[in-house]
Scaffold this motif. Sequence first.
Motif, PDB file in Angstrom:
ATOM      1  N   MET A   1       0.785  -1.178   0.034  1.00 27.78           N
ATOM      2  CA  MET A   1       0.050  -0.141   0.012  1.00 27.78           C
ATOM      3  C   MET A   1       0.951   1.438  -0.039  1.00 27.78           C
ATOM      4  O   MET A   1       1.888   1.387   0.807  1.00 27.78           O
ATOM      5  N   GLU A   2       0.690   2.260  -0.912  1.00 25.91           N
ATOM      6  CA  GLU A   2       1.297   3.492  -0.939  1.00 25.91           C
ATOM      7  C   GLU A   2       1.093   4.193   0.557  1.00 25.91           C
ATOM      8  O   GLU A   2       0.054   3.871   1.206  1.00 25.91           O
ATOM      9  N   THR A   3       2.171   4.867   0.899  1.00 33.05           N
ATOM     10  CA  THR A   3       2.079   5.534   2.251  1.00 33.05           C
ATOM     11  C   THR A   3       2.091   7.131   2.099  1.00 33.05           C
ATOM     12  O   THR A   3       2.712   7.455   0.940  1.00 33.05           O
ATOM     13  N   GLY A   4       1.638   7.802   2.866  1.00 40.43           N
ATOM     14  CA  GLY A   4       2.185   9.263   2.872  1.00 40.43           C
ATOM     15  C   GLY A   4       1.275  10.256   2.456  1.00 40.43           C
ATOM     16  O   GLY A   4       1.288  11.316   2.676  1.00 40.43           O
ATOM     17  N   THR A   5       0.322   9.834   1.408  1.00 44.82           N
ATOM     18  CA  THR A   5      -0.603  10.573   0.639  1.00 44.82           C
ATOM     19  C   THR A   5      -1.873  10.299   0.819  1.00 44.82           C
ATOM     20  O   THR A   5      -2.601  11.253   0.449  1.00 44.82           O
ATOM     21  N   LYS A   6      -2.251   9.366   1.367  1.00 44.39           N
ATOM     22  CA  LYS A   6      -3.857   8.913   1.206  1.00 44.39           C
ATOM     23  C   LYS A   6      -4.260   9.582   2.700  1.00 44.39           C
ATOM     24  O   LYS A   6      -3.604   9.901   3.549  1.00 44.39           O
ATOM     25  N   ARG A   7      -5.510   9.658   2.643  1.00 42.30           N
ATOM     26  CA  ARG A   7      -6.280  10.443   3.720  1.00 42.30           C
ATOM     27  C   ARG A   7      -7.798  10.001   3.984  1.00 42.30           C
ATOM     28  O   ARG A   7      -8.405   9.481   2.912  1.00 42.30           O
ATOM     29  N   VAL A   8      -8.140   9.944   4.954  1.00 40.86           N
ATOM     30  CA  VAL A   8      -9.443   9.329   5.282  1.00 40.86           C
ATOM     31  C   VAL A   8     -10.142  10.235   6.004  1.00 40.86           C
ATOM     32  O   VAL A   8      -9.680  10.905   6.997  1.00 40.86           O
ATOM     33  N   GLN A   9     -11.469  10.506   5.995  1.00 41.46           N
ATOM     34  CA  GLN A   9     -12.188  11.480   6.781  1.00 41.46           C
ATOM     35  C   GLN A   9     -12.463  10.822   8.340  1.00 41.46           C
ATOM     36  O   GLN A   9     -13.085   9.664   8.189  1.00 41.46           O
ATOM     37  N   ILE A  10     -12.273  11.613   9.226  1.00 38.55           N
ATOM     38  CA  ILE A  10     -12.490  11.105  10.782  1.00 38.55           C
ATOM     39  C   ILE A  10     -14.051  11.697  10.964  1.00 38.55           C
ATOM     40  O   ILE A  10     -14.184  13.069  10.966  1.00 38.55           O
ATOM     41  N   TYR A  11     -14.819  10.962  11.050  1.00 37.50           N
ATOM     42  CA  TYR A  11     -16.319  11.340  11.459  1.00 37.50           C
ATOM     43  C   TYR A  11     -16.748  10.973  12.887  1.00 37.50           C
ATOM     44  O   TYR A  11     -16.681   9.775  13.245  1.00 37.50           O
ATOM     45  N   ASP A  12     -16.583  11.885  13.799  1.00 36.20           N
ATOM     46  CA  ASP A  12     -16.911  11.523  15.366  1.00 36.20           C
ATOM     47  C   ASP A  12     -18.343  11.778  15.582  1.00 36.20           C
ATOM     48  O   ASP A  12     -19.022  12.612  15.156  1.00 36.20           O
ATOM     49  N   THR A  13     -18.808  10.623  16.160  1.00 39.44           N
ATOM     50  CA  THR A  13     -20.215  10.574  16.776  1.00 39.44           C
ATOM     51  C   THR A  13     -20.437  10.245  18.315  1.00 39.44           C
ATOM     52  O   THR A  13     -21.336   9.812  18.754  1.00 39.44           O
ATOM     53  N   THR A  14     -19.294  10.856  18.994  1.00 37.83           N
ATOM     54  CA  THR A  14     -19.490  10.573  20.531  1.00 37.83           C
ATOM     55  C   THR A  14     -20.555  11.199  21.049  1.00 37.83           C
ATOM     56  O   THR A  14     -21.260  10.856  21.931  1.00 37.83           O
ATOM     57  N   LEU A  15     -21.123  12.555  20.569  1.00 42.00           N
ATOM     58  CA  LEU A  15     -22.103  13.346  21.180  1.00 42.00           C
ATOM     59  C   LEU A  15     -23.309  12.710  20.635  1.00 42.00           C
ATOM     60  O   LEU A  15     -24.436  13.212  21.385  1.00 42.00           O
ATOM     61  N   ARG A  16     -23.501  11.948  19.666  1.00 38.56           N
ATOM     62  CA  ARG A  16     -24.855  11.277  19.214  1.00 38.56           C
ATOM     63  C   ARG A  16     -24.685   9.755  19.750  1.00 38.56           C
ATOM     64  O   ARG A  16     -25.485   9.333  20.669  1.00 38.56           O
ATOM     65  N   ASP A  17     -24.072   9.042  19.028  1.00 39.74           N
ATOM     66  CA  ASP A  17     -24.104   7.542  19.138  1.00 39.74           C
ATOM     67  C   ASP A  17     -23.459   7.174  20.588  1.00 39.74           C
ATOM     68  O   ASP A  17     -23.819   6.403  21.315  1.00 39.74           O
ATOM     69  N   GLY A  18     -22.485   7.890  20.862  1.00 37.35           N
ATOM     70  CA  GLY A  18     -21.576   7.619  21.807  1.00 37.35           C
ATOM     71  C   GLY A  18     -22.456   7.939  23.411  1.00 37.35           C
ATOM     72  O   GLY A  18     -22.224   7.207  24.437  1.00 37.35           O
ATOM     73  N   ALA A  19     -23.185   8.910  23.206  1.00 44.52           N
ATOM     74  CA  ALA A  19     -24.150   9.263  24.323  1.00 44.52           C
ATOM     75  C   ALA A  19     -25.218   8.114  24.470  1.00 44.52           C
ATOM     76  O   ALA A  19     -25.912   8.332  25.486  1.00 44.52           O
ATOM     77  N   GLN A  20     -25.161   7.256  23.694  1.00 45.32           N
ATOM     78  CA  GLN A  20     -26.405   6.256  23.832  1.00 45.32           C
ATOM     79  C   GLN A  20     -25.726   5.036  25.034  1.00 45.32           C
ATOM     80  O   GLN A  20     -26.691   4.572  25.208  1.00 45.32           O
ATOM     81  N   ARG A  21     -24.508   5.226  25.329  1.00 45.25           N
ATOM     82  CA  ARG A  21     -24.223   4.408  26.184  1.00 45.25           C
ATOM     83  C   ARG A  21     -24.724   4.736  27.776  1.00 45.25           C
ATOM     84  O   ARG A  21     -24.986   5.770  27.941  1.00 45.25           O
ATOM     85  N   GLU A  22     -25.114   3.514  28.478  1.00 44.47           N
ATOM     86  CA  GLU A  22     -25.736   3.831  29.596  1.00 44.47           C
ATOM     87  C   GLU A  22     -24.990   4.638  30.626  1.00 44.47           C
ATOM     88  O   GLU A  22     -23.742   4.330  30.744  1.00 44.47           O
ATOM     89  N   GLY A  23     -25.551   5.630  31.102  1.00 42.04           N
ATOM     90  CA  GLY A  23     -24.691   6.564  32.333  1.00 42.04           C
ATOM     91  C   GLY A  23     -24.018   7.711  31.938  1.00 42.04           C
ATOM     92  O   GLY A  23     -23.636   8.496  32.442  1.00 42.04           O
ATOM     93  N   ILE A  24     -24.249   7.867  30.266  1.00 39.58           N
ATOM     94  CA  ILE A  24     -23.641   9.094  29.694  1.00 39.58           C
ATOM     95  C   ILE A  24     -24.886  10.200  29.565  1.00 39.58           C
ATOM     96  O   ILE A  24     -25.963   9.804  28.814  1.00 39.58           O
ATOM     97  N   SER A  25     -24.659  11.189  30.150  1.00 38.41           N
ATOM     98  CA  SER A  25     -25.845  12.351  29.627  1.00 38.41           C
ATOM     99  C   SER A  25     -24.871  13.808  29.477  1.00 38.41           C
ATOM    100  O   SER A  25     -24.496  14.187  30.631  1.00 38.41           O
ATOM    101  N   PHE A  26     -24.507  14.215  28.284  1.00 34.20           N
ATOM    102  CA  PHE A  26     -23.676  15.224  28.145  1.00 34.20           C
ATOM    103  C   PHE A  26     -24.814  16.490  28.352  1.00 34.20           C
ATOM    104  O   PHE A  26     -25.506  16.492  27.767  1.00 34.20           O
ATOM    105  N   SER A  27     -24.285  17.444  28.922  1.00 33.40           N
ATOM    106  CA  SER A  27     -24.757  18.949  29.067  1.00 33.40           C
ATOM    107  C   SER A  27     -24.464  19.612  27.658  1.00 33.40           C
ATOM    108  O   SER A  27     -23.426  19.126  26.920  1.00 33.40           O
ATOM    109  N   VAL A  28     -25.041  20.718  27.537  1.00 34.24           N
ATOM    110  CA  VAL A  28     -24.637  21.320  26.290  1.00 34.24           C
ATOM    111  C   VAL A  28     -23.063  21.818  26.285  1.00 34.24           C
ATOM    112  O   VAL A  28     -22.325  21.795  25.365  1.00 34.24           O
ATOM    113  N   GLY A  29     -22.779  22.283  27.469  1.00 33.52           N
ATOM    114  CA  GLY A  29     -21.503  22.731  27.988  1.00 33.52           C
ATOM    115  C   GLY A  29     -20.510  21.776  27.485  1.00 33.52           C
ATOM    116  O   GLY A  29     -19.326  22.041  26.900  1.00 33.52           O
TER     117      GLY A  29
END
Length: 552
Positions: A1-29
């Motif tokens: 595999m070529e190295t150094g030039t490739k890129r992948v988009q990182i899409y974080d869903t901690t605030l939506r899917d992550g917050a589905q974990r039992e015990g997590i409740s984020f405030s807006v802050g």
Amino acid sequence: METGTKRVQIYDTTLRDGAQREGISFSVGDKLQIVELLDDLGVDYIEGGWPGSNPKDIDFFKRVKDISLKNVKITAFGSTRHAHTEVSTDVNVKALLEAETSAVAVVGKSWDFHVSHALGTTLDENLNMIADTINYLKQKGIEVIFDAEHFFDGYKCNPKYALDTLKAADDGGADTIVLCDTNGGALPLEISEILSEVKKEIKAPLGIHTHNDCGMGAANSIVAVQFGAMQVQGTINGYGERCGNADLCTIIPNIHFKLKYNQFDPEKLKNLTRISNVVAELSNMIPQDNQPYVGRNAFAHKGGIHVDAVSKHTHTYEHVIPEDVGNKRRILVSELSGKSNILFKVKENKIKLMNNFPEAKEVLETLKNLEHEGYQFEGAEGSFELLIWKAMKTYRPLFELEGFRVILDKQRRGDDLYVEATIKVRVGDRMVHTAAEGNGPVNAMDNALRKALEEIYPKLKQIKLVDYKVRVLDGKEATAAKVRVLITSQNGNKRWGTVGVSSNIIEASWIALVDSIEYGLLCEESPSISDFKDAIKKAAWEEEYIISSSNT
Ligand SMILES: [Zn+2]
């Protein structure tokens, strides 16, 4: 595999899917704080929430507009229009637009079973719902990411229909089409095979969204990237319902160090461990010690042979440099340890050693005896350093205990428990005798000891007890069993653990308490410790010594 030039988009869903974990409740802050951390790290998208589902998420989308962001696109999440409705008046779609984000994620069904059983509509209408919704949002000039829910399960049951849902999204103009392993049941080879088939049929770039139900969350994401996925969705610390989502704290360093995609700023990656800890704190979750890359144990070495090798060449037992992800190497001390562990620990503390350290042998002997009694120093680095200091000739005790008494009194049911501790300590040639009350015996002893020492050592006021844990060492002995008490104390940013063992919980607590205060004061006050601090400045460790004298 070529190295150094490739890129992948990182899409974080901690605030939506992550917050589905039992015990997590984020405030807006909390959410806004996480957005700033992830933006700085170099994440491409942050899914902020589901504006159609709750007012807190609507508030988030309003307030996030006031933050100036460097890289990241804030994304609102929602579903396709309802069956047999007009897309422009559909409430789901309206809520997505009202979030006023430049990108949205639209989730749709791709498993025929879910369409007929969960959605209760026809397979054709589901295809219309996907295409209509995406087409409408695209006409509004919004970037659209299509999440194909249950894609892998759907494909395994009915590959033609699953592909048809993706084609509907492709025809609707989706910018990215994300294959979701919503139940987390797929294995890496299935992911690579199915993704390769999909790539032949679909024009839009593909993304991957995996869950960890088979323990494959990160592995499935990485294999998808290796087979051409351009976007990876995941959460910080793998938070998510059931067994969690794919962990971005594992995926990001794997993409950087293993796949060698040259897209992250190495200086920013050094914040990864801190980000993991801050998100854990805001989530009210205990950090996972064995988490790859960012866990407290990720670079901790215990066996003597390992430590000997690590002290010579770190790469012999470490796959990356801990500091590159903001973590650090730790050497654990236990009866399994060879002398090299002790010497490494001393080196870590930069104690000046001349060409000889006879104390190492003495410390090792003491350590073996104490561990035999039930002590464990892995969470008690304060007690361990005290052991080393006590073995050094410059050590002078700051105070000595003459005796203590604890009184517990409860005369009638319903009365409060009355607790009082009296102690007698010698400081130099002064004898101090004090008494104090407390809400429990440890608190009363702590108060009495402080009362005795604070006048002489005023910096004691800065030292606080922050955690107290008791572990029964031999359950079979029931109330006669030994207990190990672990106390965590804090002074400003510095935290340390101390340990005490006894068959009596009060005595075990006392031992840990005295270590905690003595260690905290030695760091602040002791004249004998100034030698130690000078040594830190001048320390020059002789590498040859550790190698020639290690005896594992
Ligand atoms: Zn999910």
